[in-house]
Design a protein around this motif. Structure first.
Motif, short mmCIF file in Angstrom:
data_model
loop_
_atom_site.label_atom_id
_atom_site.label_comp_id
_atom_site.label_asym_id
_atom_site.label_seq_id
_atom_site.Cartn_x
_atom_site.Cartn_y
_atom_site.Cartn_z
N GLU A 9 0.70 -1.31 0.04
CA GLU A 9 -0.03 -0.17 -0.14
C GLU A 9 0.77 1.28 0.14
O GLU A 9 0.66 2.37 -0.60
N ALA A 10 1.92 1.20 0.81
CA ALA A 10 2.76 2.33 0.66
C ALA A 10 3.46 2.63 -0.67
O ALA A 10 3.43 3.91 -0.93
N ALA A 11 3.78 1.65 -1.12
CA ALA A 11 4.60 1.53 -2.52
C ALA A 11 3.45 2.31 -3.48
O ALA A 11 3.87 2.98 -4.14
N GLU A 12 2.24 1.63 -3.52
CA GLU A 12 1.24 2.28 -4.14
C GLU A 12 0.98 3.67 -4.14
O GLU A 12 0.73 4.52 -5.04
N LYS A 13 1.08 4.20 -2.98
CA LYS A 13 0.74 5.77 -2.58
C LYS A 13 1.93 6.32 -3.10
O LYS A 13 1.80 7.68 -3.44
N LEU A 14 2.92 6.00 -3.24
CA LEU A 14 4.11 6.80 -3.66
C LEU A 14 3.80 7.05 -5.18
O LEU A 14 4.52 8.15 -5.75
N TRP B 138 4.06 -10.49 -3.93
CA TRP B 138 5.12 -9.96 -4.69
C TRP B 138 4.63 -9.52 -6.07
O TRP B 138 5.28 -8.38 -6.34
N THR B 139 3.79 -9.89 -6.66
CA THR B 139 3.46 -9.22 -7.94
C THR B 139 2.59 -7.92 -7.86
O THR B 139 3.14 -7.05 -8.48
N ARG B 140 1.88 -7.59 -6.54
CA ARG B 140 1.41 -6.47 -6.28
C ARG B 140 2.43 -5.43 -5.82
O ARG B 140 2.53 -4.38 -6.47
N PHE B 141 3.59 -6.04 -5.30
CA PHE B 141 4.64 -4.80 -4.65
C PHE B 141 5.66 -4.46 -5.73
O PHE B 141 5.89 -3.32 -6.10
N SER C 215 6.20 -1.01 -7.64
CA SER C 215 7.43 -0.51 -8.00
C SER C 215 7.74 -0.03 -9.34
O SER C 215 8.79 0.93 -9.51
N THR C 216 7.06 -0.46 -10.39
CA THR C 216 7.36 -0.42 -11.71
C THR C 216 7.10 0.81 -12.28
O THR C 216 7.59 1.74 -12.82
N VAL C 217 5.83 1.39 -11.36
CA VAL C 217 5.37 2.58 -11.77
C VAL C 217 6.26 3.79 -11.36
O VAL C 217 6.74 4.65 -12.10
N ILE C 218 6.99 3.56 -10.06
CA ILE C 218 7.77 4.71 -9.54
C ILE C 218 9.16 4.67 -10.40
O ILE C 218 9.90 5.46 -10.59
#
Length: 631
Positions: free
Chosen positions: A247-252, A287-290, A294-297
């Motif tokens: 969730e934190a990675a998605e908020k980035l 893992w796929t979600r994380f 990460s790919t977006v950032i």
């Protein structure tokens, strides 16, 4: 922060690929995907920098702090040198940039103040700056301190590598003894905690070490015949933590500062690694979600640096164009101080434009600045030489004018009016040939010179006041004679020639006239004389030709040879007159070239030439008369 961005550009930005939890599953299915991750450890290693110990927010604040004076920067540098903390590169770069920005601003302000107060441009010199020397000394100490910290970090990485390899060996041993799994579980938890506490290791070993560690941990969990509730509870806690990390990675993705978002992602990635496994059926999903977040950032981060690189290339193009402008200005020839000042304003304008352009690519940033500075230095060096030579010329001209002032002052009280007048006039002519001097002293010298000349001429004019009155009376008499001559020129009466002769005799007996009226009077007098003489000459010439025609019959009676002899005489006279005209015209040409004044002599010669031409025309008419008689 800009410096870290530039270094990331130089190394190439790789997409962060996080390790899969289910390594054992991937291995069993033949998936041999290599894990490439830039963690906080590997990032520090890639940059060849000691890992920063301060919190990231604190580091960013230090690197963004605004300094209002060089003294503040030096105090901060001394504090860093005296402290035990490792110097933060972002802050050091910021301090360096801030110092030289203030340093160059001070230097320009000093030069501007010097010029505005009337300072001599070529005399201005950039003096050594004690603050800059202190700055360089502190930076040298900091550089040595950072080098020591780097070497210490490298040594620490090797030690940490050995410690983690030892932990892996212990976990490997526990993963191969299923019967001791339950008993070894507390020791595993202790080893995992110890693993977390060990930080930096060599970057080239990070991925391999992590794969081995994850492999044997998961093998241990797979073999662990632990109380199901405890195991499931551990998996649940790990799932909750990893879900929060996702969730934190998605908020980035909503973070405006992509650099900050990228660094936060690295921290999340490190935390994800240090979190234990989840249930097998959820490992791939989590893992796929994380990885997706990460790919977006990573893509935004890459696009950011691609845009930054593009702007830097544009900046390089702009700065190259400015270099070419300054180089062209530096080559141009400036003949006067005004030319130099005009070019100086153009150079300063270009320097201001340069300051408004951002950084060029790191590899070219220093080179392009050195090229720009070299062109500016060349211009101002040539300007300094010009003003140095001009100052020397001013000094020489000043001495020459001082000498003329002294000569004029020595003649001030002279009563040799004619000789002294000629000398002062000669001095005035010489004064005009001397070049410029500084305005302040030049005005004073001119006032002194003019005062000396005026003193003499005023005294001379006072003495000659009576003669001036006589000259004005002579002017009136000569103007009256000129008026009478003009009346004669228009009347064409008998006996004009005798009257003209009488008037010219009277005119020549009259004395001097005022000097200012002399040229105009001379012109009026000779114009009317030229007209009278021309009319009289033409009239006389016609009579002589008519009389010649009337006498031709008498000559013809003497025989044909008599006419031929007369014609031969006339032809020789014609050629003689023609030669004389050519001689006078040649002399007149030389006189025009070599003499600036001499109008009276030129006018006399023109009159002689015209008279010769009139005589030649008369001879020509007589020859025609003989030819007509022979027919």
């Amino acid at each position: 922060m800009i410096d870290s961005q530039e270094k990331a550009l130089n190394q190439g930005v790789e997409e962060v690929k996080l390790p899969e939890e289910a390594t054992s599953n991937a291995t069993s299915t033949g998936d041999k995907a290599e894990v490439k991750a830039e963690t906080a450890e590997t990032a520090a290693e890639n940059l060849n920098e000691p890992a920063e110990t301060q919190p990231k927010n604190e580091i960013e604040n230090l690197a963004a702090k605004v300094y209002s004076s060089k003294k503040e920067i030096l105090e901060r540098l001394k504090a860093i040198v005296d402290s035990d903390e490792n110097p933060v590169k972002a802050e050091i770069d910021h301090l360096k940039t801030a110092f030289y920005k203030l340093h160059f601003a001070d230097r320009e302000a000093q030069q501007k103040a010097y010029l505005e107060t009337g300072g001599d441009p070529e005399k201005y010199q950039v003096l050594p700056d004690e603050d800059e020397e202190s700055f360089k000394a502190e930076m040298t100490i900091i550089k040595e301190k950072r080098q020591k910290a780097f070497l210490a970090l490298e040594e620490e990485k090797q030690e940490n590598l050995k410690k983690k390899e030892a932990i892996i060996e212990k976990i490997k041993g526990m993963a191969t003894t299923p019967e001791e799994a339950n008993k070894n579980f507390p020791e595993l938890k202790a080893l995992q905690q110890e693993w977390k506490e060990i930080k930096t290791i060599p970057a080239e070993k990070a991925n391999e070490l992590w794969r081995n560690y994850q492999l044997y941990v998961e093998q241990f969990y797979d073999l662990l015949n632990l109380n199901r509730e405890a195991r499931e509870y551990d998996f649940k806690k790990n799932l909750e933590k990893k879900t929060k990390l996702c969730e934190a990675a998605e908020k980035l993705a909503d973070e405006e500062d992509i650099i900050s978002a990228f660094h936060q992602l690295q921290e999340l990635h490190q935390e994800y690694r240090e979190t234990g496994p989840v249930a097998k059926d959820l490992r791939e999903q989590v893992w796929t979600r994380f990885k997706a977040a990460s790919t977006v950032i990573n893509k935004r981060h890459q696009q950011h640096f691609e845009a930054l690189r593009s702007r830097e290339e544009e900046n390089l193009t702009k700065k190259t164009a400015l270099c070419e402008k300054v180089e062209e200005l530096a080559k141009q020839e400036n003949k006067s101080a005004a030319d130099w000042e005009k070019r100086t304003k153009e150079i300063i304008g270009i320097q201001q434009e340069w300051k408004g352009i951002g950084f060029a690519p790191q590899k070219m940033n220093v080179k392009i600045f050195e090229r720009f500075r070299a062109a500016c230095d060349e211009f101002f060096s040539r300007k300094g030489e010009f003003f140095k030579e001009m100052k020397a010329q001013f000094a020489e001209n000043t001495e020459k004018k001082k000498a003329l002032v002294e000569k004029a002052q020595a003649l001030t009280n002279s009563t040799e009016w004619k000789a002294t007048s000629d000398k002062l006039i000669a001095l005035q002519k010489e004064w005009k040939t001397i070049g410029m001097v500084p305005k302040k002293i030049g005005d004073q010298l001119w006032n002194d010179f003019l005062a000396a000349c005026n003193h003499f001429f005023e005294a001379r004019n006072a003495v000659h006041a009576d003669s001036h009155n006589e000259e004005r009376e002579n002017l009136s008499k000569k103007n009256e004679i000129i008026a009478q001559l003009k009346e004669l020129a228009e009347s064409a009466k008998e006996g004009v020639q005798e009257k003209v002769q009488q008037l010219t005799d009277q005119y020549n007996k009259i004395g001097h006239v005022p000097y200012k009226e002399k040229d105009k009077l001379y012109k009026d007098y000779h114009e009317v004389l030229d007209k009278l003489y021309k009319d009289l000459h033409i009239s006389a010439a016609r009579k002589r030709v008519d009389n010649f025609r009337n006498n031709l019959k008498k000559v013809a009676d003497r025989g044909a040879d008599a006419l031929d002899n007369e014609r031969g005489k006339l032809m020789r006279r014609f050629e003689q007159l023609k030669q004389e005209i050519n001689t006078y015209e040649n002399n007149l040409g030389f006189l025009n070239i070599s003499s600036k004044k001499g109008n009276s002599l030129i006018d006399d010669m023109n009159r002689r030439i015209q008279k010769l031409k009139d005589d030649m025309e008369e001879v020509k008419q007589k020859i025609k008369a003989i030819d007509a008689e022979n027919k």
